[in-house]
Design a protein around this motif. Structure first.
Motif, short mmCIF file in Angstrom:
data_model
loop_
_atom_site.label_atom_id
_atom_site.label_comp_id
_atom_site.label_asym_id
_atom_site.label_seq_id
_atom_site.Cartn_x
_atom_site.Cartn_y
_atom_site.Cartn_z
N TYR A 36 5.66 4.97 -7.46
CA TYR A 36 5.92 4.24 -6.21
C TYR A 36 6.07 2.74 -6.48
O TYR A 36 6.96 2.09 -5.93
CB TYR A 36 4.79 4.50 -5.21
CG TYR A 36 5.00 3.83 -3.89
CD1 TYR A 36 5.90 4.35 -2.96
CD2 TYR A 36 4.33 2.65 -3.56
CE1 TYR A 36 6.11 3.74 -1.75
CE2 TYR A 36 4.55 2.03 -2.36
CZ TYR A 36 5.43 2.57 -1.45
OH TYR A 36 5.65 1.95 -0.25
N THR A 93 -3.04 10.85 -2.01
CA THR A 93 -2.64 10.47 -3.38
C THR A 93 -3.85 10.39 -4.29
O THR A 93 -3.78 10.77 -5.45
CB THR A 93 -1.92 9.10 -3.35
OG1 THR A 93 -0.82 9.19 -2.45
CG2 THR A 93 -1.42 8.72 -4.73
N TYR A 94 -4.97 9.89 -3.76
CA TYR A 94 -6.16 9.66 -4.58
C TYR A 94 -7.12 10.85 -4.60
O TYR A 94 -8.16 10.78 -5.24
CB TYR A 94 -6.90 8.42 -4.07
CG TYR A 94 -6.08 7.17 -4.19
CD1 TYR A 94 -5.81 6.63 -5.43
CD2 TYR A 94 -5.56 6.54 -3.08
CE1 TYR A 94 -5.04 5.48 -5.56
CE2 TYR A 94 -4.79 5.39 -3.18
CZ TYR A 94 -4.54 4.88 -4.44
OH TYR A 94 -3.78 3.75 -4.55
N MET A 127 -2.58 -3.23 -10.10
CA MET A 127 -3.00 -2.16 -9.21
C MET A 127 -4.53 -2.06 -9.25
O MET A 127 -5.09 -1.32 -10.05
CB MET A 127 -2.34 -0.85 -9.63
CG MET A 127 -0.83 -0.89 -9.50
SD MET A 127 0.00 0.60 -10.00
CE MET A 127 0.18 0.33 -11.74
N ARG A 148 -2.36 7.87 2.58
CA ARG A 148 -2.71 7.28 1.28
C ARG A 148 -3.80 8.04 0.55
O ARG A 148 -3.79 8.16 -0.66
CB ARG A 148 -3.15 5.84 1.47
CG ARG A 148 -2.04 4.91 1.85
CD ARG A 148 -2.51 3.49 1.99
NE ARG A 148 -2.97 3.13 3.31
CZ ARG A 148 -2.20 2.97 4.36
NH1 ARG A 148 -0.92 3.19 4.26
NH2 ARG A 148 -2.69 2.60 5.52
N GLN A 165 -2.34 8.15 -11.49
CA GLN A 165 -1.68 7.00 -12.08
C GLN A 165 -0.16 7.18 -12.08
O GLN A 165 0.59 6.23 -11.80
CB GLN A 165 -2.18 6.79 -13.52
CG GLN A 165 -1.66 5.54 -14.16
CD GLN A 165 -2.22 5.35 -15.56
OE1 GLN A 165 -2.75 6.27 -16.17
NE2 GLN A 165 -2.10 4.15 -16.08
N SER A 212 0.86 -1.18 0.00
CA SER A 212 0.00 0.00 0.00
C SER A 212 0.89 1.23 0.00
O SER A 212 2.06 1.17 0.40
CB SER A 212 -0.94 0.01 1.21
OG SER A 212 -0.19 0.00 2.40
N LEU A 213 0.34 2.32 -0.45
CA LEU A 213 1.11 3.55 -0.52
C LEU A 213 1.41 4.04 0.88
O LEU A 213 0.69 3.74 1.83
CB LEU A 213 0.30 4.61 -1.28
CG LEU A 213 0.06 4.30 -2.75
CD1 LEU A 213 -0.90 5.31 -3.34
CD2 LEU A 213 1.35 4.31 -3.53
N LEU A 229 -6.28 1.48 -8.94
CA LEU A 229 -6.25 2.26 -10.18
C LEU A 229 -7.22 1.70 -11.21
O LEU A 229 -7.86 2.45 -11.95
CB LEU A 229 -4.84 2.29 -10.76
CG LEU A 229 -3.90 3.35 -10.21
CD1 LEU A 229 -2.56 3.26 -10.90
CD2 LEU A 229 -4.47 4.72 -10.33
N LYS A 243 1.66 8.96 -9.93
CA LYS A 243 2.17 8.83 -8.56
C LYS A 243 2.23 7.36 -8.13
O LYS A 243 3.23 6.91 -7.57
CB LYS A 243 1.27 9.59 -7.58
CG LYS A 243 1.37 11.09 -7.68
CD LYS A 243 0.39 11.73 -6.72
CE LYS A 243 0.29 13.21 -6.92
NZ LYS A 243 -0.75 13.81 -6.04
N VAL A 244 1.16 6.62 -8.40
CA VAL A 244 1.11 5.21 -7.98
C VAL A 244 2.12 4.38 -8.77
O VAL A 244 2.82 3.53 -8.21
CB VAL A 244 -0.33 4.66 -8.13
CG1 VAL A 244 -0.37 3.17 -7.86
CG2 VAL A 244 -1.28 5.39 -7.20
#
Length: 140
Positions: free
Chosen positions: A70, A54-55, A87, A51, A64, A46-47, A90, A66-67
């Protein structure tokens, strides 16, 4: 579904192995000391916290990016093995992307329409007052 760390799983399970029957004490020690990480088929990540920040972005492409950035750092840290990256968060956001764009366009059209109507209303009010003054001056 149970999610547990490998380092704690086998030592915890080895406490409850019944060694009175077919299994010997050596098996209990084997299970306790076995490197379970060699059997891993999937890794969940997980981020980092927070978290949800980010979303929160409205632009799907930025989320997309950023994820994926990572996840690529994570894959590089794991080494170059035949890994498959999926993912699901996403993937679930992708269909919502077009809905967000559509709502944004509709809201922009409504704002433009209301601005146009308000400008026309102010213009007509000013013209009525000018025509009224012109009529009053002309009659007098």
């Amino acid at each position: 579904m149970i999610i547990m760390e490998y380092d704690n799983f086998l030592p915890h399970i080895s406490q409850y192995i019944n060694t009175k029957g077919l299994l010997k004490e050596d098996f209990k020690l084997f299970v306790k000391d076995y490197n379970f990480k060699t059997l891993a088929e999937s890794i969940l990540f997980s981020l980092p916290k927070p978290r949800k920040d980010t979303y929160k972005d409205h632009n799907y492409d930025k989320i997309q990016k950023k994820v994926a950035k990572y996840a690529s750092k994570l894959l590089d840290a794991l080494g170059y093995f035949p890994l498959e990256l999926s993912m699901p968060v996403l993937d679930s956001l992708r269909p919502l992307n077009m809905g967000g764009i559509f709502l944004g366009i509709i809201l922009n059209l409504v704002v433009i329409l209301l601005t146009t109507i308000s400008v026309m209303l102010i213009y007509s009010l000013l013209m009525i007052s000018v025509e009224t003054k012109t009529f009053e001056i002309g009659v007098l």
